[in-house]
Scaffold this active site. Structure first.
Site, short mmCIF file in Angstrom:
data_model
loop_
_atom_site.label_atom_id
_atom_site.label_comp_id
_atom_site.label_asym_id
_atom_site.label_seq_id
_atom_site.Cartn_x
_atom_site.Cartn_y
_atom_site.Cartn_z
N GLU A 94 0.86 -1.18 0.00
CA GLU A 94 0.00 0.00 0.00
C GLU A 94 0.90 1.23 0.00
OE1 GLU A 94 -2.65 -0.41 3.33
OE2 GLU A 94 -3.08 -2.49 2.82
N ASP A 127 -4.51 8.98 10.64
CA ASP A 127 -3.16 8.48 10.86
C ASP A 127 -2.57 8.99 12.16
OD1 ASP A 127 -2.91 7.01 8.45
OD2 ASP A 127 -2.74 8.91 7.37
#
Length: 263
Positions: A47, A58
């Site tokens: 990814e 995140d």
């Protein structure tokens, strides 16, 4: 042509390792080098993070890597330029993961055309609403043989999970906990209850578990409930270590995938 994600799950039923890193980090031109090293040392899927200035899902490690990549001059057009010949050297499934804003700035049709011509197999766009995808964009993805991967979490309702399963291809990304990304050293009992609950739903799609997978123990535990797991923050820390990049990556992947000897 069959999507490489489908080919992977057809050929390997368990212990799939997908690794995330941010394009343009740690060095502006390190993206392709990292992909090639991962492919050579036993990773099953990669990814590639599209850096964004406000990566809301995140944790601090990936946020900092995104900030550094942007400072290094990484952008979506530059990423596609870097990846233009990747399929001459790497045949693993490759996904682009990031946020909708840069995609929309490029134009979603242009973005998908670039994905297809580059050989990208799918996208993970956490802030793309399921309904919007299903009503507006799914036919565009299907025309390019691209899969958009959706995330579920412990808070996702059963009805929503079934809706995601119906609209999805490739796999479903099981977020291990109600938190941002970040390496954890263990998997808790309540997480295992969630994994068991999802298993009992008998979804049509395969599942990979991400967020908090960092070592052999958490990888093995996740793989006992899903087809595999995704590692991000722990790998980005490896990229920031001193020493030989290839050796560091090789040792890290081996540390994750080497089965512990039975007692």
């Amino acid at each position: 042509m069959q999507n490489r994600i489908d080919t992977l799950f057809k050929n390997k039923k368990k212990d799939i390792l997908s690794v995330y890193f941010t394009a343009g980090h740690p060095e502006p031109e390190s993206t392709v080098k990292i992909i090639k090293i991962l492919a050579q040392h036993g990773v099953d899927m990669i990814e590639i993070g599209m850096p964004f200035s406000d990566p809301m899902a995140d944790g601090p490690v990936i946020q900092k890597s995104s900030e550094k990549a942007i400072k290094n001059g990484m952008s979506l057009p530059h990423l596609f330029e870097q990846l233009k010949n990747i399929r001459q050297e790497v045949d693993l499934p490759l996904l682009l993961m990031g946020y909708l804003n840069p995609v929309m700035q490029m134009g979603i049709e242009t973005f998908l055309e670039n994905c297809a011509s580059t050989g990208i197999d799918g996208t993970i766009l956490p802030d793309l609403p399921l309904d919007e995808y299903a009503q507006k964009y799914k036919p565009l993805f299907e025309q390019k043989n691209l899969y958009n991967i959706f995330l579920i979490s412990p808070q996702t309702t059963e009805a929503r999970i079934k809706q995601i399963d119906a609209e999805s291809n490739g796999f479903i990304y099981m977020v291990s906990s109600a938190a941002v990304t970040g390496a954890k050293s263990t998997i808790l009992a309540e997480q295992e209850e969630y994994f068991t609950r999802i298993n009992q739903m008998r979804l049509k799609n395969n599942t990979l578990i991400g967020f908090g997978i960092s070592n052999n123990e958490t990888f093995a535990k996740a793989c006992s409930y899903a087809q595999g797991a995704i590692i991000g923050s722990a790998f980005i820390r490896v990229l920031e270590q001193d020493g030989d990049l290839e050796e560091n990556i090789k040792m890290f992947v081996q540390s994750i995938t080497t089965k512990s000897p039975a007692l």
